[in-house]
Design a protein around this motif. Structure first.
Motif, short mmCIF file in Angstrom:
data_model
loop_
_atom_site.label_atom_id
_atom_site.label_comp_id
_atom_site.label_asym_id
_atom_site.label_seq_id
_atom_site.Cartn_x
_atom_site.Cartn_y
_atom_site.Cartn_z
N LYS A 106 68.10 30.31 87.30
CA LYS A 106 66.80 31.50 87.51
C LYS A 106 67.02 32.65 86.92
N GLU A 116 62.83 24.42 86.87
CA GLU A 116 62.90 26.01 86.86
C GLU A 116 62.11 26.62 85.78
N ASN A 117 61.97 26.10 84.56
CA ASN A 117 61.20 26.42 83.52
C ASN A 117 61.02 25.43 82.51
N SER A 118 59.89 24.68 82.56
CA SER A 118 59.74 23.46 81.71
C SER A 118 59.13 23.95 80.15
N ASP A 119 59.22 25.27 79.86
CA ASP A 119 58.76 25.56 78.73
C ASP A 119 59.83 25.96 77.95
N GLU A 170 61.40 31.47 74.29
CA GLU A 170 61.47 30.02 75.06
C GLU A 170 61.26 29.27 73.52
N SER A 202 66.55 31.69 83.36
CA SER A 202 65.20 31.69 83.00
C SER A 202 64.48 32.90 82.97
N GLU A 203 64.79 34.14 83.93
CA GLU A 203 64.12 35.22 83.56
C GLU A 203 64.46 35.97 82.55
N LYS A 238 62.43 34.50 79.48
CA LYS A 238 60.72 34.68 79.46
C LYS A 238 60.88 36.24 79.24
#
Length: 280
Positions: free
Chosen positions: A161, A192-195, A173, A164-165, A168
């Protein structure tokens, strides 16, 4: 077997073979080509661990200065939830102190030793003046335009997490790929983040190779975008040849043929499944 049954069997096999070869050559007939976010021919593993202390800002800066296309690094999380760049969870090898990163606050982490063995090169050491374990955000700050491959070293939901944060927050990304050899970790990253593009786990690499050599690859949709495989011949550099049996040497040779052969890489490079052409 009757002649009619044999005819149908041969026709079916022939149709399958022709279709498979056609789709391997022209995969966009069945699949939409993925957007190629960046191309990396030269990748600095742990920042170039054979030239500087691994995973340090000095190593990353040196790699970027000489023109690397991508930085590869490893991440862990501290007791106070800071994402740090380190290959090992336990710091005995790299610092001489037998402690785990997750048991310490960031300010409590010990410094790297002045010299470290290079794990993938026998009888080789690296050294450097920068012996501090950096934060991931420091790397993002220093190299905003450099593609980075992040290896999530432990199956930790908070770590995933937090990474990912940060990606972003720095709007990276399009310049980041993440994952691990573990299928479970890669799945968590994607959820968690598919981008953020993901790597193939070891399990998925073996599956892809099986699909490729059986001709089934063109018929299977794939969401991973970066194909990372080990070089089996490296094992020969890490061990004394006389300590290995003939069967072990044969298995390494066979694996090298199957994984590293130019024909296989050309098929993957030209395939619409994969956004990176040279991630081997």
């Amino acid at each position: 077997m009757s002649s009619t049954a044999a005819f149908y069997l041969l026709s079916t096999l022939g149709g399958y073979l022709v279709t498979s070869l056609l789709l391997l050559k022209y995969p966009t007939l069945l699949h939409q080509r993925k957007k190629q976010r960046f191309l990396s021919k030269h990748i600095s593993h742990r920042g170039g661990a054979g030239e500087n202390l691994e995973n340090t800002m000095e190593a990353f800066q040196h790699a970027v200065t000489i023109g690397t296309d991508m930085l590869e690094l490893d991440c862990h999380i501290t007791k106070d939830e800071q994402v740090v760049v380190s290959h090992d969870e336990n710091l005995k090898r790299s610092t001489g102190v037998n402690v785990n990163i997750s048991d310490l606050k960031y300010c409590e982490l010990p410094s790297y030793l002045g010299k470290l063995d290079v794990p993938f090169q026998r009888a080789c050491q690296c050294e450097g003046k920068d012996n501090r374990i950096p934060l991931l955000k420091e790397v993002f700050d220093a190299f905003p335009n450099t593609p980075i491959n992040i290896d999530i070293k432990v199956n930790n939901n908070v770590l995933i997490k937090k990474v990912s944060e940060l990606v972003k927050q720095y709007k990276r990304e399009h310049l980041t790929v993440w994952g691990n050899a573990s299928y479970e970790i890669v799945e968590k990253c994607y959820k968690e983040n598919s981008d953020i593009p993901i790597l193939f786990s070891l399990q998925r690499v073996l599956l892809i190779l099986g699909l490729f050599f059986t001709g089934l690859l063109p018929f299977v949709p794939i969401r991973e975008q970066f194909f990372e495989i080990p070089m089996p011949s490296i094992i020969l550099k890490l061990k004394e040849p006389h300590t290995m049996s003939r069967s072990q040497k044969f298995l390494i040779w066979l694996s090298d043929i199957l994984l590293m052969r130019k024909a296989s890489k050309r098929k993957f490079e030209g395939h619409s499944y994969f956004a990176s052409s040279h991630y081997f």
